[in-house]
Design a protein around this motif. Structure first.
Motif, mmCIF file in Angstrom:
data_model
loop_
_atom_site.group_PDB
_atom_site.id
_atom_site.type_symbol
_atom_site.label_atom_id
_atom_site.label_comp_id
_atom_site.label_asym_id
_atom_site.label_seq_id
_atom_site.Cartn_x
_atom_site.Cartn_y
_atom_site.Cartn_z
ATOM 1 N N GLY A 13 1.168 -1.452 0.118
ATOM 2 C CA GLY A 13 0.290 0.188 -0.120
ATOM 3 C C GLY A 13 0.582 1.137 0.155
ATOM 4 O O GLY A 13 0.263 2.258 -0.309
ATOM 5 N N LEU A 14 1.911 1.637 0.728
ATOM 6 C CA LEU A 14 2.841 2.618 0.927
ATOM 7 C C LEU A 14 3.081 2.529 -0.482
ATOM 8 O O LEU A 14 3.756 3.704 -0.880
ATOM 9 N N PHE A 15 4.430 1.153 -1.293
ATOM 10 C CA PHE A 15 4.467 1.630 -2.344
ATOM 11 C C PHE A 15 4.165 2.238 -3.968
ATOM 12 O O PHE A 15 3.947 2.828 -4.400
ATOM 13 N N THR A 16 2.741 1.614 -3.624
ATOM 14 C CA THR A 16 1.343 2.092 -4.606
ATOM 15 C C THR A 16 1.055 3.871 -4.212
ATOM 16 O O THR A 16 1.013 4.538 -5.625
ATOM 17 N N ILE A 17 0.931 3.877 -3.067
ATOM 18 C CA ILE A 17 0.564 5.385 -2.677
ATOM 19 C C ILE A 17 2.248 6.256 -3.329
ATOM 20 O O ILE A 17 2.210 7.554 -3.908
ATOM 21 N N GLY A 18 3.350 6.342 -3.044
ATOM 22 C CA GLY A 18 4.458 6.315 -3.263
ATOM 23 C C GLY A 18 4.796 6.721 -5.179
ATOM 24 O O GLY A 18 4.781 7.990 -5.670
ATOM 25 N N GLY A 21 2.465 8.741 -6.269
ATOM 26 C CA GLY A 21 2.719 10.562 -6.068
ATOM 27 C C GLY A 21 3.513 11.042 -6.803
ATOM 28 O O GLY A 21 3.278 11.908 -6.903
ATOM 29 N N VAL A 22 4.062 10.102 -7.313
ATOM 30 C CA VAL A 22 5.844 10.226 -8.251
ATOM 31 C C VAL A 22 5.039 10.651 -9.474
ATOM 32 O O VAL A 22 5.447 11.675 -10.183
ATOM 33 N N LEU A 23 4.102 10.127 -9.923
ATOM 34 C CA LEU A 23 3.554 9.875 -11.238
ATOM 35 C C LEU A 23 2.025 11.054 -11.752
ATOM 36 O O LEU A 23 2.629 11.302 -12.505
ATOM 37 N N THR A 24 1.793 11.172 -10.713
ATOM 38 C CA THR A 24 1.550 12.774 -10.736
ATOM 39 C C THR A 24 1.307 13.926 -10.189
ATOM 40 O O THR A 24 0.618 15.063 -10.629
ATOM 41 N N ARG A 25 2.320 14.161 -9.938
ATOM 42 C CA ARG A 25 2.677 15.431 -8.783
ATOM 43 C C ARG A 25 3.348 16.045 -10.084
ATOM 44 O O ARG A 25 4.808 14.846 -10.386
ATOM 45 N N ASN A 27 5.450 19.169 -7.687
ATOM 46 C CA ASN A 27 6.404 19.960 -7.231
ATOM 47 C C ASN A 27 7.268 18.806 -6.900
ATOM 48 O O ASN A 27 7.633 17.592 -6.660
ATOM 49 N N VAL A 28 8.369 18.914 -6.251
ATOM 50 C CA VAL A 28 9.715 18.847 -6.387
ATOM 51 C C VAL A 28 9.667 17.741 -4.710
ATOM 52 O O VAL A 28 10.432 16.842 -4.608
ATOM 53 N N ILE A 29 9.656 18.182 -4.522
ATOM 54 C CA ILE A 29 9.415 18.441 -2.747
ATOM 55 C C ILE A 29 8.540 17.635 -2.648
ATOM 56 O O ILE A 29 8.370 16.005 -1.841
ATOM 57 N N VAL A 30 7.388 17.131 -3.383
ATOM 58 C CA VAL A 30 6.197 15.922 -3.241
ATOM 59 C C VAL A 30 7.092 14.552 -3.914
ATOM 60 O O VAL A 30 6.738 14.159 -3.510
ATOM 61 N N ILE A 31 7.010 14.609 -4.961
ATOM 62 C CA ILE A 31 7.823 14.196 -5.303
ATOM 63 C C ILE A 31 9.265 13.201 -4.371
ATOM 64 O O ILE A 31 9.095 12.155 -4.359
ATOM 65 N N LEU A 32 10.240 14.094 -3.953
ATOM 66 C CA LEU A 32 10.802 13.586 -3.187
ATOM 67 C C LEU A 32 10.146 12.559 -1.961
ATOM 68 O O LEU A 32 10.817 11.746 -1.461
ATOM 69 N N MET A 33 9.378 13.565 -1.482
ATOM 70 C CA MET A 33 8.620 13.128 -0.020
ATOM 71 C C MET A 33 8.052 11.132 -0.774
ATOM 72 O O MET A 33 7.589 10.438 0.258
ATOM 73 N N SER A 34 7.176 11.531 -1.692
ATOM 74 C CA SER A 34 6.854 9.826 -2.585
ATOM 75 C C SER A 34 7.976 8.826 -1.972
ATOM 76 O O SER A 34 7.787 7.486 -2.216
ATOM 77 N N ILE A 35 9.557 9.167 -3.179
ATOM 78 C CA ILE A 35 10.325 8.107 -3.006
ATOM 79 C C ILE A 35 10.436 8.006 -1.635
ATOM 80 O O ILE A 35 11.131 6.683 -1.537
#
Length: 72
Positions: A13-18, A21-25, A27-35
């Motif tokens: 579940g966490l990996f799917t949410i990440g 987040g990487v594919l749809t955002r 913002n660089v900060i949100v992408i790094l948080m998703s990673i």
């Protein structure tokens, strides 16, 4: 005792949410948080499999992943 597949479901579940987040955002900060979220999901799975097989290799590798995430 909590069964191993609960940890695997949590990690999935966490990996799917990440990934979402990487594919749809944009913002660089949100992408790094998703990673970071994806790396934490991998750590949960590593420790769960390490506990299941009663070996320390997964836990040691999780420490390296945490170190890499901190350097990021």
């Amino acid at each position: 005792m909590i069964p191993t597949y609960y940890y695997l479901l949590l990690g999935t579940g966490l990996f799917t949410i990440g990934v979402i987040g990487v594919l749809t955002r944009r913002n660089v900060i949100v992408i790094l948080m998703s990673i970071e979220l994806m790396l934490n999901a991998v750590n949960i799975n590593l420790v769960a499999f390490s506990h299941y097989f009663r070996e320390v290799n997964g836990q040691a590798f999780a420490i390296f992943v945490i170190t890499d995430a901190a350097a990021e």
